[in-house]
Design a protein around this motif. Structure first.
Motif, PDB file in Angstrom:
ATOM      1  N   ASP A  37      48.709 -43.864  57.897  1.00 45.99           N
ATOM      2  CA  ASP A  37      47.466 -43.974  59.202  1.00 45.99           C
ATOM      3  C   ASP A  37      46.358 -43.962  58.528  1.00 45.99           C
ATOM      4  O   ASP A  37      45.386 -43.171  59.129  1.00 45.99           O
ATOM      5  CB  ASP A  37      48.026 -42.739  59.993  1.00 45.99           C
ATOM      6  CG  ASP A  37      49.370 -42.678  60.652  1.00 45.99           C
ATOM      7  OD1 ASP A  37      49.803 -43.840  60.398  1.00 45.99           O
ATOM      8  OD2 ASP A  37      50.010 -41.690  60.812  1.00 45.99           O
ATOM      9  N   GLN A  39      44.921 -42.274  56.370  1.00 44.22           N
ATOM     10  CA  GLN A  39      44.608 -40.905  55.796  1.00 44.22           C
ATOM     11  C   GLN A  39      45.179 -40.387  54.306  1.00 44.22           C
ATOM     12  O   GLN A  39      46.502 -40.772  54.108  1.00 44.22           O
ATOM     13  CB  GLN A  39      45.058 -39.973  56.773  1.00 44.22           C
ATOM     14  CG  GLN A  39      44.686 -38.317  56.436  1.00 44.22           C
ATOM     15  CD  GLN A  39      45.276 -37.430  57.409  1.00 44.22           C
ATOM     16  OE1 GLN A  39      45.853 -38.018  58.547  1.00 44.22           O
ATOM     17  NE2 GLN A  39      45.206 -36.009  57.075  1.00 44.22           N
ATOM     18  N   LEU A  41      46.701 -37.738  52.125  1.00 44.87           N
ATOM     19  CA  LEU A  41      47.280 -36.499  52.217  1.00 44.87           C
ATOM     20  C   LEU A  41      47.287 -35.930  50.840  1.00 44.87           C
ATOM     21  O   LEU A  41      47.779 -36.520  50.015  1.00 44.87           O
ATOM     22  CB  LEU A  41      48.829 -36.639  52.865  1.00 44.87           C
ATOM     23  CG  LEU A  41      48.624 -36.980  54.301  1.00 44.87           C
ATOM     24  CD1 LEU A  41      50.129 -37.214  54.679  1.00 44.87           C
ATOM     25  CD2 LEU A  41      48.051 -36.394  55.144  1.00 44.87           C
ATOM     26  N   ARG A  96      49.517 -34.671  58.711  1.00 47.74           N
ATOM     27  CA  ARG A  96      48.849 -34.985  59.764  1.00 47.74           C
ATOM     28  C   ARG A  96      49.065 -34.247  61.050  1.00 47.74           C
ATOM     29  O   ARG A  96      49.860 -33.469  61.165  1.00 47.74           O
ATOM     30  CB  ARG A  96      49.629 -36.420  60.064  1.00 47.74           C
ATOM     31  CG  ARG A  96      49.186 -37.718  59.231  1.00 47.74           C
ATOM     32  CD  ARG A  96      50.151 -38.890  59.247  1.00 47.74           C
ATOM     33  NE  ARG A  96      51.336 -38.410  58.905  1.00 47.74           N
ATOM     34  CZ  ARG A  96      52.494 -39.230  59.266  1.00 47.74           C
ATOM     35  NH1 ARG A  96      52.210 -40.442  59.711  1.00 47.74           N
ATOM     36  NH2 ARG A  96      53.974 -38.977  58.839  1.00 47.74           N
ATOM     37  N   TYR A  98      49.012 -34.735  64.796  1.00 43.09           N
ATOM     38  CA  TYR A  98      48.834 -35.676  66.018  1.00 43.09           C
ATOM     39  C   TYR A  98      48.336 -34.920  67.064  1.00 43.09           C
ATOM     40  O   TYR A  98      47.913 -35.694  68.046  1.00 43.09           O
ATOM     41  CB  TYR A  98      50.447 -36.100  66.142  1.00 43.09           C
ATOM     42  CG  TYR A  98      50.660 -37.067  67.287  1.00 43.09           C
ATOM     43  CD1 TYR A  98      50.368 -38.300  66.667  1.00 43.09           C
ATOM     44  CD2 TYR A  98      51.446 -36.631  68.048  1.00 43.09           C
ATOM     45  CE1 TYR A  98      50.416 -39.437  67.809  1.00 43.09           C
ATOM     46  CE2 TYR A  98      51.497 -37.682  68.996  1.00 43.09           C
ATOM     47  CZ  TYR A  98      51.096 -38.875  69.184  1.00 43.09           C
ATOM     48  OH  TYR A  98      51.298 -39.971  70.110  1.00 43.09           O
ATOM     49  N   ASP A 128      56.066 -35.274  56.388  1.00 40.05           N
ATOM     50  CA  ASP A 128      54.763 -35.097  55.244  1.00 40.05           C
ATOM     51  C   ASP A 128      55.279 -33.878  54.479  1.00 40.05           C
ATOM     52  O   ASP A 128      55.195 -33.865  53.177  1.00 40.05           O
ATOM     53  CB  ASP A 128      53.400 -34.627  55.998  1.00 40.05           C
ATOM     54  CG  ASP A 128      52.714 -35.851  56.690  1.00 40.05           C
ATOM     55  OD1 ASP A 128      53.452 -36.788  56.603  1.00 40.05           O
ATOM     56  OD2 ASP A 128      51.881 -35.721  57.680  1.00 40.05           O
TER      57      ASP A 128
END
Length: 323
Positions: A37, A39, A41, A96, A98, A128
């Motif tokens: 998305d 990003q 991580l 993430r 959300y 994740d």
């Protein structure tokens, strides 16, 4: 006499230096384990190269808390340093958030969308965690990590991710089987104020026996129910440790359950307390290294607190749910 005083003074000066040297022995390296998305991580790897007790070191992975809307991997710094000094390869992960996105949206977090929102948040967090675990497994040879001993832990939202991840592994959920090697399982789960949160599930059913759990939870937790709770006409269920520990008992799975009478969600922060970390390390040593089949429930009342029943709806309101 003067010589003894000087020796004592030198000893007092050297002790802090020794402690500092131990702390300085821990290295921290950052890695990107996935990009999703838009990003990046990342995870931090804490290791003390001076500890050579094991040819391959056990692994400890920590997920921070924050209601899937705040926090980051740095929250576990003290715990991860401690675990590295204990001989683990200790890892703090980002994941993430959300609920942060939902609350920033035009609609926000409402009664209408809360079940779907939290289900998605947990799905992302667990996914994740699995991807971070797969990254560690891929790096095992380079890091000299023993992937047969991977302990996962977390507080609050991170604890829910961890506790739920083990349940999904034990039930061959596609999110686990598509990301982790066949036959892989964690060696233990350590949730600080966390439960197993699922949608469309009336009762936990385990296809396989889970790994041991070492849980810390307050009976009056206002955010993460201590026992079983449901909302949204049964569409969203939370199974607290008071519920699933009974199942572990029936399956004869080792566990240690610290239950704090009358305490609230503040128990989530116990991972940052030295004495709680020592309790955790003792339990892990007994279960992993000594292979003890312990099943212990430890009831603790602090400050003569009285138990107060909490509802999941009250907790969701505290987390910002609107009508």
């Amino acid at each position: 006499m003067k010589g003894k005083i000087l020796n004592l003074m030198m000893l007092c000066l050297l002790l802090p230096l020794k402690a500092m040297a131990v702390a300085e022995g821990v290295t921290i390296k950052n890695y990107v384990y996935a990009e999703k998305d838009g990003q990046r991580l990342t995870l931090d790897v804490y290791n003390d190269p001076s500890i050579t007790t094991y040819a391959k070191k056990p692994v400890f992975i920590f997920s921070f808390g924050g209601g899937w809307e705040g926090g980051n991997r740095h929250a576990g710094h003290a715990l991860l340093t401690d675990m590295a000094e204990e001989g683990y390869i200790a890892i703090g992960i980002d994941y993430r958030l959300y609920i942060q996105q939902v609350k920033k949206s035009a609609e926000g977090l409402t009664r209408r969308n809360f079940a779907e929102s939290y289900a998605t948040a947990i799905q992302m967090g667990v996914e994740d965690l699995f991807d971070a675990t797969a990254f560690v497994i891929a790096k095992a040879e380079e890091w000299k990590a023993d992937t047969s001993i991977v302990v996962i832990s977390g507080c609050s939202a991170g604890a829910i991710n961890s506790a739920t991840a083990e349940y999904l592994i034990c039930n061959d959920h596609p999110m686990a089987t598509s990301r982790l090697p066949q036959g892989f399982n964690y060696r233990a789960v350590v949730p600080f104020a966390g439960g197993i949160w699922l949608t469309d599930c009336k009762e936990l059913t385990w296809k396989r026996r889970p790994c041991p759990y070492v849980a810390f939870h307050g009976t009056s937790d206002e955010l993460v129910p201590y026992d079983f709770a449901t909302i949204g006409e049964g569409k969203f269920s939370t199974f607290g440790p008071a519920h699933y520990m009974q199942q572990l008992e029936e399956m004869q799975v080792p566990y240690m359950f610290h239950t704090y009478v009358g305490d609230t969600h503040g128990i989530a922060g116990f991972y940052d307390k030295r004495w709680a970390r020592q309790e955790m390390k003792n339990a892990l040593a007994r279960m992993i290294w000594w292979n003890e089949k312990i099943r212990l429930r430890i009831n603790d009342a602090r400050y003569d607190r009285t138990h107060v029943d909490r509802t999941l709806e009250d907790g969701l309101r505290k987390m910002g749910m609107k009508d």
